[in-house]
Design a protein around this motif. Structure first.
Motif, PDB file in Angstrom:
ATOM      1  N   LEU A  15       4.836   4.443  -5.399  1.00  0.00           N
ATOM      2  CA  LEU A  15       4.181   4.884  -4.169  1.00  0.00           C
ATOM      3  C   LEU A  15       3.498   3.724  -3.455  1.00  0.00           C
ATOM      4  O   LEU A  15       3.516   3.631  -2.226  1.00  0.00           O
ATOM      5  CB  LEU A  15       3.164   5.982  -4.497  1.00  0.00           C
ATOM      6  N   LEU A  16       2.903   2.808  -4.216  1.00  0.00           N
ATOM      7  CA  LEU A  16       2.187   1.680  -3.617  1.00  0.00           C
ATOM      8  C   LEU A  16       3.113   0.765  -2.817  1.00  0.00           C
ATOM      9  O   LEU A  16       2.683   0.123  -1.854  1.00  0.00           O
ATOM     10  CB  LEU A  16       1.479   0.870  -4.701  1.00  0.00           C
ATOM     11  N   THR A  17       4.377   0.709  -3.215  1.00  0.00           N
ATOM     12  CA  THR A  17       5.315  -0.163  -2.504  1.00  0.00           C
ATOM     13  C   THR A  17       5.597   0.336  -1.090  1.00  0.00           C
ATOM     14  O   THR A  17       6.108  -0.420  -0.253  1.00  0.00           O
ATOM     15  CB  THR A  17       6.651  -0.264  -3.262  1.00  0.00           C
ATOM     16  N   LEU A  18       5.247   1.581  -0.793  1.00  0.00           N
ATOM     17  CA  LEU A  18       5.494   2.147   0.538  1.00  0.00           C
ATOM     18  C   LEU A  18       4.295   1.978   1.472  1.00  0.00           C
ATOM     19  O   LEU A  18       4.386   2.315   2.649  1.00  0.00           O
ATOM     20  CB  LEU A  18       5.825   3.637   0.422  1.00  0.00           C
ATOM     21  N   SER A  19       3.175   1.495   0.945  1.00  0.00           N
ATOM     22  CA  SER A  19       1.956   1.408   1.758  1.00  0.00           C
ATOM     23  C   SER A  19       1.981   0.184   2.665  1.00  0.00           C
ATOM     24  O   SER A  19       2.500  -0.874   2.301  1.00  0.00           O
ATOM     25  CB  SER A  19       0.725   1.349   0.855  1.00  0.00           C
ATOM     26  N   CYS A  20       1.393   0.363   3.862  1.00  0.00           N
ATOM     27  CA  CYS A  20       1.248  -0.775   4.777  1.00  0.00           C
ATOM     28  C   CYS A  20      -0.199  -1.269   4.783  1.00  0.00           C
ATOM     29  O   CYS A  20      -0.601  -2.023   5.658  1.00  0.00           O
ATOM     30  CB  CYS A  20       1.705  -0.397   6.185  1.00  0.00           C
ATOM     31  N   SER A  21      -1.022  -0.799   3.822  1.00  0.00           N
ATOM     32  CA  SER A  21      -2.406  -1.253   3.680  1.00  0.00           C
ATOM     33  C   SER A  21      -2.490  -2.291   2.569  1.00  0.00           C
ATOM     34  O   SER A  21      -1.516  -2.560   1.863  1.00  0.00           O
ATOM     35  CB  SER A  21      -3.320  -0.073   3.350  1.00  0.00           C
ATOM     36  N   ASP A  22      -3.662  -2.849   2.403  1.00  0.00           N
ATOM     37  CA  ASP A  22      -3.924  -3.768   1.296  1.00  0.00           C
ATOM     38  C   ASP A  22      -4.006  -2.962   0.006  1.00  0.00           C
ATOM     39  O   ASP A  22      -4.864  -2.076  -0.143  1.00  0.00           O
ATOM     40  CB  ASP A  22      -5.236  -4.514   1.546  1.00  0.00           C
ATOM     41  N   THR A  23      -3.101  -3.239  -0.935  1.00  0.00           N
ATOM     42  CA  THR A  23      -3.020  -2.438  -2.164  1.00  0.00           C
ATOM     43  C   THR A  23      -3.699  -3.110  -3.351  1.00  0.00           C
ATOM     44  O   THR A  23      -3.531  -2.661  -4.485  1.00  0.00           O
ATOM     45  CB  THR A  23      -1.540  -2.166  -2.520  1.00  0.00           C
ATOM     46  N   SER A  24      -4.470  -4.164  -3.117  1.00  0.00           N
ATOM     47  CA  SER A  24      -5.055  -4.909  -4.232  1.00  0.00           C
ATOM     48  C   SER A  24      -6.044  -4.078  -5.040  1.00  0.00           C
ATOM     49  O   SER A  24      -6.072  -4.153  -6.273  1.00  0.00           O
ATOM     50  CB  SER A  24      -5.751  -6.173  -3.713  1.00  0.00           C
ATOM     51  N   VAL A  25      -6.845  -3.227  -4.362  1.00  0.00           N
ATOM     52  CA  VAL A  25      -7.833  -2.411  -5.081  1.00  0.00           C
ATOM     53  C   VAL A  25      -7.163  -1.358  -5.952  1.00  0.00           C
ATOM     54  O   VAL A  25      -7.460  -1.270  -7.155  1.00  0.00           O
ATOM     55  CB  VAL A  25      -8.824  -1.767  -4.086  1.00  0.00           C
ATOM     56  N   PRO A  26      -6.256  -0.513  -5.433  1.00  0.00           N
ATOM     57  CA  PRO A  26      -5.603   0.465  -6.303  1.00  0.00           C
ATOM     58  C   PRO A  26      -4.746  -0.178  -7.386  1.00  0.00           C
ATOM     59  O   PRO A  26      -4.663   0.350  -8.503  1.00  0.00           O
ATOM     60  CB  PRO A  26      -4.750   1.306  -5.343  1.00  0.00           C
TER      61      PRO A  26
END
Length: 308
Positions: free
Chosen positions: A172-183
């Motif tokens: 799911l994280l690979t689809l995000s356009c936000s900064d995913t460093s925290v999750p």
């Protein structure tokens, strides 16, 4: 949903185990059988360890809750997975964490039973059993809430197709356009902490168990001591072996197909195998099953006789 210059994704589509149309119906029946065996086996373990007077020790108390965890894990994922095989539009974490910790708790139980048999009932009392199981479920729930909240708080604005058969956090994280460093950090810290703590508990428990068994002079007593751990050791080896295969591979060796098959094994096949592992190698469970079947048959025959 439009948002600025992009469209915010609010619905995700699962690709499933395979996208080949000719495999959908055969795979549906294969996983339908797996799901049926899982439900039947785990419900049998829950029933037998609840109604029979013999398997009422702490070990069987934990086994009953392992069956509850396995049943929950498979029934959360399997129904949606089966539907995905039959429809073209294909629009979990609590039980996985709970299973990791439940296996560690069961290893501790076997450690106390073999290394300190005279203190077993005092150390692993009913109150301690309830506390350990409650903490396992509570920790699994809290971990799930924190991880899921951090993942779903992100903005998704590209593709809404998840190349998996359930809504796992990493794809799911690979689809995000936000900064995913925290999750990503939350998932890594949570997963590694759970796995390392559980493995250390299991390894330390069995290290002491082996040392204690080697001190036993009677070969019959040694064999009996090993047999009480054999089922749990088998279940632990299968479960942790699958997790380590999934998460400790070098990134260059990872493939979507292999990861999917490992996930299928971890979330669907292992919950089906655990009841077989514990029942086939456990005389108390087999005796309880025979007694349950005999009592059920007697009750049915008695009811039939009365109706006549």
């Amino acid at each position: 949903m439009a948002h600025g210059n992009f469209t915010r994704v609010t619905e995700f589509i699962l690709t499933g185990v395979s996208e080949r149309p000719d495999l959908q119906i055969p795979l549906f029946f294969v996983f339908l059988v797996i799901c049926g065996l899982t439900v039947t086996g785990n419900l049998s373990i829950i029933t037998l360890t609840s109604v029979d007077s013999r398997p009422q020790t702490p070990m069987y108390f934990f086994l009953r809750h392992l069956a509850v965890v396995n049943l929950g894990n498979s029934t959360v994922i399997a129904p949606k997975m089966l539907i995905n095989f039959l429809v073209r539009t294909r629009g979990f974490l609590v039980f996985t964490v709970a299973e990791v910790l439940m296996l560690a708790v069961m290893a501790y139980d076997r450690h106390v039973a073999i290394c300190n048999p005279l203190l077993y009932r005092a150390v692993v009392s009913q109150r301690i059993c309830l506390l350990l199981v409650s903490l396992t479920y509570l920790y699994g729930f809290c971990t799930s809430v924190v991880t899921s909240s951090s993942v779903f708080s992100l903005t998704y604005c590209s593709s809404n197709v998840i190349n998996h058969f359930y809504c796992d956090t990493v794809p799911l994280l690979t689809l995000s356009c936000s900064d995913t460093s925290v999750p990503e950090a939350a998932i890594f810290i949570s997963g590694s902490t759970n796995l390392v703590f559980s493995i250390i508990t299991v390894v330390a428990s069995y290290f002491n168990i082996v040392l204690s068994i080697l001190k036993i002079h009677s070969s019959d007593r040694r064999k009996k001591a090993f047999s009480t751990c054999a089922s749990h050791m088998t279940a632990v080896s299968v479960f942790y072996g699958t997790l380590l295969f999934m998460y400790l591979q070098p990134q260059t060796y990872h493939s979507v197909g292999a990861d999917k098959m490992a996930s299928v094994f971890c979330t669907l096949v292992i919950p089906m195998l655990n009841p077989m592992i514990y029942s086939l190698r456990n005389n108390d469970v087999k005796a309880a099953l025979k007694m349950f079947i005999r009592n059920t048959c007697c009750s049915l025959n008695h009811s039939s006789f009365k109706s006549l």
